[in-house]
Design a protein around this motif. Structure first.
Motif, PDB file in Angstrom:
ATOM      1  N   LEU A   1      50.405 -20.261  97.632  1.00  0.00           N
ATOM      2  CA  LEU A   1      50.948 -20.989  96.313  1.00  0.00           C
ATOM      3  C   LEU A   1      51.892 -22.032  96.789  1.00  0.00           C
ATOM      4  O   LEU A   1      52.626 -21.850  97.470  1.00  0.00           O
TER       5      LEU A   1
ATOM      6  N   LYS B   1      50.452 -25.252  92.424  1.00  0.00           N
ATOM      7  CA  LYS B   1      51.364 -25.081  91.017  1.00  0.00           C
ATOM      8  C   LYS B   1      51.134 -26.306  90.224  1.00  0.00           C
ATOM      9  O   LYS B   1      51.166 -27.444  90.715  1.00  0.00           O
TER      10      LYS B   1
ATOM     11  N   LEU C   1      44.795 -16.749  89.110  1.00  0.00           N
ATOM     12  CA  LEU C   1      45.237 -16.050  90.362  1.00  0.00           C
ATOM     13  C   LEU C   1      44.794 -14.723  90.416  1.00  0.00           C
ATOM     14  O   LEU C   1      44.539 -14.302  91.428  1.00  0.00           O
TER      15      LEU C   1
END
Length: 233
Positions: free
Chosen positions: A77, A100, A107
């Protein structure tokens, strides 16, 4: 099952826990590479969700540290959404990558897919030219030496040997490897995974090549003289 979340944004880390929480799943939440290494040694996680930008060091450093020890699934991430960052993560051994901001629902789907890939193997042993792939025990060797394959590399390898001599088109491979949220994966991600698998399987000194690129179509395991046997209990 223990999932390790290495993320210095506490609100985001707590949100991930809420999104993934279910019976039988425990979470370790770390904010630095150092604490992540300590937690890894003491808790033995089975899956890692890893931020790149951490207070003490890069998450890539932790990924390299993990890959020296295990091939468990790792999802990156990061706020770094440039192509070079994705390539870096995949090259170092990450199994998936999300930039992000992201949807917690996507997710969750990605994590479920990684868990299925890690836990869903059942099958046979394939042998060829000193290569031995035990898809049941997840043991992959070349001339008796173990090959450290990530979850996606294992899955890709199985697709190739099960379809040896047949062209597997790129969009089908992407769909099979990233079946949840596959629309978020571009062809470059597939290319990186294929090249990483090639480098681990092929001894360039021997001149033997297994994975053939079919121009504008996809890839093929072109050697057809390997043998498959059902795994005996």
């Amino acid at each position: 099952m223990v999932i390790q979340i290495v993320e210095d944004d506490k609100a985001l880390s707590d949100g991930i826990v809420l999104a993934l929480k279910e019976p039988g799943v425990e979470f370790i939440q770390d904010v630095t590479v150092k604490s992540a290494e300590d937690s890894f040694e003491s808790s033995s996680p089975k899956l890692i969700i890893l931020d790149v930008n951490l207070p003490d060091r890069s998450g890539y450093d932790y990924l390299k540290w993990v890959r020296k020890r295990t091939q468990l699934p790792v999802l990156i991430l990061t706020a770094n959404d440039m192509e070079m960052d994705e390539v870096m993560g995949l090259t170092l051994g990450a199994d998936d990558y999300m930039a992000k901001p992201f949807s917690l629902a996507v997710l969750r789907a990605r994590i479920q897919a990684l868990r299925r890939r890690a836990d869903g193997w059942s099958g046979y042993v394939y042998e060829e030219d000193g290569l031995c792939f035990d898809f049941d025990r997840l043991i992959f060797t070349r001339n008796g030496e173990q090959l450290p394959l990530s979850v996606n590399e294992q899955r890709l390898l199985r697709l190739f040997v099960e379809n040896r001599g047949r062209v597997l088109v790129r969009n089908i491979l992407i769909d099979r490897l990233w079946s949840d949220g596959g629309e978020y994966v571009d062809e470059n991600t597939l290319s990186v995974t294929v090249n990483r698998l090639r480098n681990k399987l092929e001894d360039k000194r021997s001149g033997i090549s297994y994975i053939q690129t079919i121009y504008r179509q996809g890839y093929m395991w072109k050697r057809e003289d390997g043998t498959c046997s059902e795994e005996k209990p």
